[in-house]
Scaffold this active site. Structure first.
Site, PDB file in Angstrom:
ATOM      1  N   TYR A 192     -13.145  -0.168  -5.251  1.00  0.00           N
ATOM      2  CA  TYR A 192     -13.159  -1.428  -4.510  1.00  0.00           C
ATOM      3  C   TYR A 192     -14.378  -1.507  -3.591  1.00  0.00           C
ATOM      4  O   TYR A 192     -14.946  -2.581  -3.386  1.00  0.00           O
ATOM      5  CB  TYR A 192     -11.869  -1.599  -3.716  1.00  0.00           C
ATOM      6  CG  TYR A 192     -10.692  -1.869  -4.606  1.00  0.00           C
ATOM      7  CD1 TYR A 192     -10.359  -3.163  -4.979  1.00  0.00           C
ATOM      8  CD2 TYR A 192      -9.922  -0.830  -5.119  1.00  0.00           C
ATOM      9  CE1 TYR A 192      -9.299  -3.416  -5.826  1.00  0.00           C
ATOM     10  CE2 TYR A 192      -8.864  -1.070  -5.972  1.00  0.00           C
ATOM     11  CZ  TYR A 192      -8.553  -2.363  -6.325  1.00  0.00           C
ATOM     12  OH  TYR A 192      -7.510  -2.606  -7.177  1.00  0.00           O
ATOM     13  N   CYS A 214      -1.745  -4.341 -10.079  1.00  0.00           N
ATOM     14  CA  CYS A 214      -2.083  -3.611  -8.861  1.00  0.00           C
ATOM     15  C   CYS A 214      -1.861  -2.110  -9.026  1.00  0.00           C
ATOM     16  O   CYS A 214      -0.744  -1.686  -9.317  1.00  0.00           O
ATOM     17  CB  CYS A 214      -1.214  -4.152  -7.723  1.00  0.00           C
ATOM     18  SG  CYS A 214      -1.225  -3.108  -6.251  1.00  0.00           S
ATOM     19  N   THR A 231       1.012  -8.371   0.445  1.00  0.00           N
ATOM     20  CA  THR A 231       0.676  -7.430  -0.618  1.00  0.00           C
ATOM     21  C   THR A 231       1.888  -6.986  -1.416  1.00  0.00           C
ATOM     22  O   THR A 231       3.030  -7.124  -0.989  1.00  0.00           O
ATOM     23  CB  THR A 231       0.009  -6.179  -0.018  1.00  0.00           C
ATOM     24  OG1 THR A 231       0.941  -5.536   0.855  1.00  0.00           O
ATOM     25  CG2 THR A 231      -1.241  -6.529   0.763  1.00  0.00           C
TER      26      THR A 231
END
Length: 356
Positions: free
Chosen positions: A223, A80, A159
């Protein structure tokens, strides 16, 4: 057990690689956040939702979350980019002995046997996945369980990063943009590299300005390209992405870093996207109009940042590639990981010509 408050905001965005499609459990009507793949508008465009845990650690010993050695734990995924920038700060500020950290496994798995949610999970042993470790604090199976410990009524995304308070048994923050600010200033009495200021007063306006368009068009822009479900939003995002890369190339043709000749927060935030570009985004997210390697200044700049002491240890390309290619079956249904390009970011660069 103390529960942290949930503070919805729209100013900062969250980590991204985590999860929102709305999932209905069989036994009730609770809507469950799923994956960033599902954070879509009706037009087919990707629209990231904001983080919710927004507490702040302070150097003030009287604060609710005071800066103390050994009190806080950082949960990350090397895959990430948002979590990686927090780990980068922990490393370059010299906070390894002050704040412990654990990485999850790179590929999403089922987080609960009672539903279909896919997310970040911990390995069962230290040998299962090199670079990942079991949860040392709660023996949790997944990051989802950490959120459920911190808040019994949490319904958002599960997350990383997660900055955990061992004393109060709750999440301090899951907003990477704010965690790096805490690491930059609030632990200076404990940091090895306390004099390193990545958000100096004299450059804050410039850093904020750069962060704004870099986030929108690059960090989150890839993204928007990769998760788009219609041609028009994909093309719009791609156009902005390459305009931003062209802008970076122009800036970096005149100075060593994004805000001058000293490294700042803006560079770390940009770096985490650039280091993934040719290895992942060019293929997986269809950002193939031009490769990073075709931007001589941006490419050498990426190597320059990578070679800052501490930064390279925050990059685990195997985890990065495993995650993206293995966790998005709607994009890559067979989970095949490309064999290249295997860029050597430790190779020489030319950025010394600007000094520092």
């Amino acid at each position: 057990m103390l529960r942290t408050s949930l503070i919805p905001t729209s100013h900062h965005r969250p980590h991204l690689l985590s999860f929102p499609l709305l999932h209905l459990r069989r036994k009730n009507t609770l809507k469950m956040a799923r994956s960033a793949l599902d954070e879509m508008t009706n037009s087919g465009a990707f629209d990231r939702t904001p983080s919710t845990f927004r507490n702040f650690i302070s150097k003030d010993p009287a604060s609710r979350f005071p800066a103390e050695s050994g009190r806080y734990h950082l949960y990350i995924s090397y895959a990430c980019p948002w979590a990686s920038r927090c780990l980068s700060y922990l490393k370059i500020k010299g906070l390894e002995k002050v704040i412990s950290f654990t990485s999850v496994k790179p590929i999403w798995e089922r987080t609960n046997e009672n539903d279909e949610h896919m997310g970040w999970v911990f390995p069962a042993s230290n040998d299962e996945e090199p670079g990942a470790e079991p949860d040392p604090l709660h023996s949790a199976r997944s990051v989802r369980e950490l959120y459920e410990i911190a808040s019994t009524n949490y319904s958002g995304k599960y997350t990383v990063p997660v900055l955990w308070d061992k004393k109060l048994q709750t999440i301090v923050s899951n907003e990477s943009a704010e965690i790096i600010r805490m690491f930059n200033t609030e632990f200076n009495d404990l940091a090895k590299n306390a004099s390193l200021d990545l958000y100096p007063t004299s450059l804050q306006g410039k850093i904020d300005e750069v962060n704004e368009w870099v986030y929108s068009d690059l960090n989150n822009g890839v993204y928007k390209c990769g998760f788009a479900r219609k041609q028009e939003p994909y093309e719009e995002a791609t156009e902005k992405l390459y305009q931003a890369l062209d802008k970076c190339e122009g800036i970096l043709s005149k100075q060593r870093y994004m805000c001058g000749n000293s490294v700042t927060e803006a560079d770390i935030r940009l770096f985490v996207t650039l280091i993934r570009f040719d290895e992942v985004y060019a293929v997986h997210f269809k950002c193939n109009k031009k490769l990073l390697r075709e931007y001589p200044n941006v490419f050498n700049y990426t190597k320059d940042i990578f070679q800052i002491p501490g930064i390279s240890s925050s990059v685990n390309m195997e985890h990065i590639k495993k995650h993206y290619y293995g966790s998005h079956p709607s994009i890559n249904p067979f989970g095949i990981i490309p064999v290249g390009p295997n860029i050597d970011f430790s190779s020489p660069h030319d950025r010394q010509r600007f000094g520092s």
